[in-house]
Design an enzyme around this catalytic site. Structure first.
Site, mmCIF file in Angstrom:
data_model
loop_
_atom_site.group_PDB
_atom_site.id
_atom_site.type_symbol
_atom_site.label_atom_id
_atom_site.label_comp_id
_atom_site.label_asym_id
_atom_site.label_seq_id
_atom_site.Cartn_x
_atom_site.Cartn_y
_atom_site.Cartn_z
ATOM 1 N N SER A 154 0.864 -1.187 0.000
ATOM 2 C CA SER A 154 0.000 0.000 0.000
ATOM 3 C C SER A 154 0.896 1.231 0.000
ATOM 4 O O SER A 154 2.073 1.151 0.390
ATOM 5 C CB SER A 154 -0.849 -0.006 1.271
ATOM 6 O OG SER A 154 -1.442 1.260 1.488
ATOM 7 N N TYR A 167 -2.737 -1.169 10.540
ATOM 8 C CA TYR A 167 -2.672 -1.372 9.081
ATOM 9 C C TYR A 167 -1.341 -0.848 8.516
ATOM 10 O O TYR A 167 -0.647 -1.541 7.764
ATOM 11 C CB TYR A 167 -3.857 -0.655 8.426
ATOM 12 C CG TYR A 167 -3.967 -0.841 6.928
ATOM 13 C CD1 TYR A 167 -4.592 -1.961 6.387
ATOM 14 C CD2 TYR A 167 -3.448 0.106 6.037
ATOM 15 C CE1 TYR A 167 -4.702 -2.120 5.009
ATOM 16 C CE2 TYR A 167 -3.555 -0.043 4.668
ATOM 17 C CZ TYR A 167 -4.193 -1.158 4.157
ATOM 18 O OH TYR A 167 -4.293 -1.321 2.792
HETATM 19 P P1 NAD Z 1 -11.284 -6.158 -0.244
HETATM 20 O O1 NAD Z 1 -11.858 -6.045 1.107
HETATM 21 O O2 NAD Z 1 -12.216 -6.145 -1.406
HETATM 22 O O3 NAD Z 1 -10.365 -7.432 -0.387
HETATM 23 C C1 NAD Z 1 -9.684 -8.034 0.673
HETATM 24 C C2 NAD Z 1 -9.609 -9.512 0.400
HETATM 25 O O4 NAD Z 1 -8.899 -10.165 1.460
HETATM 26 C C3 NAD Z 1 -11.013 -10.143 0.332
HETATM 27 O O5 NAD Z 1 -11.087 -10.949 -0.810
HETATM 28 C C4 NAD Z 1 -11.061 -10.990 1.588
HETATM 29 O O6 NAD Z 1 -11.836 -12.146 1.444
HETATM 30 C C5 NAD Z 1 -9.596 -11.353 1.758
HETATM 31 N N1 NAD Z 1 -9.305 -11.804 3.118
HETATM 32 C C6 NAD Z 1 -9.575 -11.166 4.281
HETATM 33 N N2 NAD Z 1 -9.193 -11.934 5.329
HETATM 34 C C7 NAD Z 1 -8.674 -13.072 4.815
HETATM 35 C C8 NAD Z 1 -8.106 -14.245 5.372
HETATM 36 N N3 NAD Z 1 -8.001 -14.403 6.691
HETATM 37 N N4 NAD Z 1 -7.676 -15.224 4.529
HETATM 38 C C9 NAD Z 1 -7.789 -15.087 3.191
HETATM 39 N N5 NAD Z 1 -8.308 -13.996 2.614
HETATM 40 C C10 NAD Z 1 -8.747 -12.997 3.410
HETATM 41 O O7 NAD Z 1 -10.257 -4.947 -0.369
HETATM 42 P P2 NAD Z 1 -9.177 -4.618 -1.483
HETATM 43 O O8 NAD Z 1 -9.102 -3.148 -1.554
HETATM 44 O O9 NAD Z 1 -9.419 -5.372 -2.727
HETATM 45 O O10 NAD Z 1 -7.830 -5.105 -0.771
HETATM 46 C C11 NAD Z 1 -6.935 -6.028 -1.347
HETATM 47 C C12 NAD Z 1 -5.520 -5.697 -0.890
HETATM 48 O O11 NAD Z 1 -5.147 -4.424 -1.412
HETATM 49 C C13 NAD Z 1 -5.358 -5.584 0.641
HETATM 50 O O12 NAD Z 1 -4.128 -6.163 1.011
HETATM 51 C C14 NAD Z 1 -5.342 -4.095 0.870
HETATM 52 O O13 NAD Z 1 -4.631 -3.753 2.042
HETATM 53 C C15 NAD Z 1 -4.621 -3.627 -0.383
HETATM 54 N N6 NAD Z 1 -4.817 -2.223 -0.690
HETATM 55 C C16 NAD Z 1 -6.036 -1.730 -1.016
HETATM 56 C C17 NAD Z 1 -6.166 -0.377 -1.317
HETATM 57 C C18 NAD Z 1 -7.464 0.234 -1.721
HETATM 58 O O14 NAD Z 1 -7.513 1.476 -1.853
HETATM 59 N N7 NAD Z 1 -8.525 -0.508 -1.948
HETATM 60 C C19 NAD Z 1 -5.054 0.459 -1.262
HETATM 61 C C20 NAD Z 1 -3.822 -0.072 -0.893
HETATM 62 C C21 NAD Z 1 -3.715 -1.425 -0.616
#
Ligand code: NAD
Length: 269
Positions: A154, A167
């Site tokens: 991130s 986080y």
């Molecule tokens: P999201 O909530 O849609 O996806 C998160 C995923 O993690 C989901 O599919 C969920 O089922 C899975 N997950 C949660 N706990 C779990 C576990 N114990 N075992 C297996 N899977 C698990 O959100 P997203 O935005 O798609 O996030 C995906 C990644 O991207 C994350 O690591 C998040 O930190 C990172 N990220 C997101 C953003 C953003 O702006 N959306 C920015 C920077 C980083």
């Protein structure tokens, strides 16, 4: 499917492939010819939808349940993949959660939950993937590298984030875990990199884009002037997994519309 897929005959595991960025990554890797293992935690329906979307573009995929923070479940998932496809070439460790609280009020449960999924989960999956890559070695007809590990980090691996100390700590930890793994695994021809997304429109951060007011406030932090989409990250993951990035290891590729460019200084600070 792309006309000249770069990931043909490669097997990719994407954790958290049932929603958000994970879906974009699964689709991009499949469009580039990879067979995709769609990991999910509790959202089986979401994972099935990702598999169906991949099949619709002529790709191959299947869904497998595992909590990435639980070692026995991760080991069982890797066994399952070996049984199904024989080996693995690409890991995208994407699963992540937020449990926000002010630092003064943050409970140990909120701290542990985030560190367990975001950091320990990436450790467990990367270790199993690396063991398989090192054991198998390079298959020159498939890829120049023995394997590729892509950690979903991130912008908060470098931008401190009040109210989200658990986080930001997990993402800062991923940065040095990724670099240290990259250093240790390079002699085995395993490449390890991170993607640092900025604000991507997914369920994890709906409060930041769900209303016009919130979105306008968010856009002040994004010089490029738009919120990111899961496809933006999928394209970066596909490139990092391909031989086009064969000399790239130990680095974070920020895909953030300029969020890490200190936008507050754009008008002389
Ligand atoms: P999201 O909530 O849609 O996806 C998160 C995923 O993690 C989901 O599919 C969920 O089922 C899975 N997950 C949660 N706990 C779990 C576990 N114990 N075992 C297996 N899977 C698990 O959100 P997203 O935005 O798609 O996030 C995906 C990644 O991207 C994350 O690591 C998040 O930190 C990172 N990220 C997101 C953003 C953003 O702006 N959306 C920015 C920077 C980083």
């Amino acid at each position: 499917m792309k006309a000249q897929p770069r990931l043909r005959n490669q097997v990719a595991l994407v954790t958290g492939g049932s929603s958000g960025i994970g879906v974009g990554v699964c689709l991009a890797l499949a469009a580039d010819g990879a067979k995709v293992v769609v990991n999910y935690h509790s959202d089986e329906e979401g994972a099935d939808k990702t598999v169906a979307a991949i099949e619709k573009i002529g790709g191959e995929a299947y869904a497998v349940r595992a909590d990435v923070s639980k070692e026995p479940e991760v080991l069982a998932m890797f066994e399952d993949i070996k049984k199904r496809y024989g080996t693995l070439h690409i890991l995208v460790s994407n699963s992540g959660i937020q449990k926000d609280a002010s630092f003064l009020d943050m409970t140990l449960d909120e701290w542990n939950a985030v560190l367990n999924v975001n950091l320990t989960g990436q450790f467990l999956c990367a270790r199993e993937a690396a063991r398989e890559f090192v054991k198998r070695g390079v298959q020159p007809e498939i890829s120049k590298a023995a394997g590729k590990i892509i950690c979903m980090s991130s912008v908060h691996e470098v931008i401190p984030w009040a109210g989200h100390v658990n986080y930001a700590t997990s993402k800062g930890g991923i940065m040095l875990m990724m670099k240290s793994m990259a250093q240790e695994l390079a002699p085995h021809k395993v490449r390890v990199n991170s993607i640092g997304p900025g604000a991507i429109q997914t369920p994890i951060n709906e409060e930041a884009w769900g209303t016009k007011k919130a979105l306008n406030k968010l856009l002040e932090l994004i010089p490029y002037g738009r919120i990111g989409q899961p496809d933006d990250i999928g394209e970066v993951a596909a490139w990092l997994a391909s031989d086009e990035s064969d000399y790239v290891t130990g680095t974070t590729l920020f895909a953030d519309g300029g969020m890490t460019l200190y936008p507050g200084f754009a008008d002389n600070g």
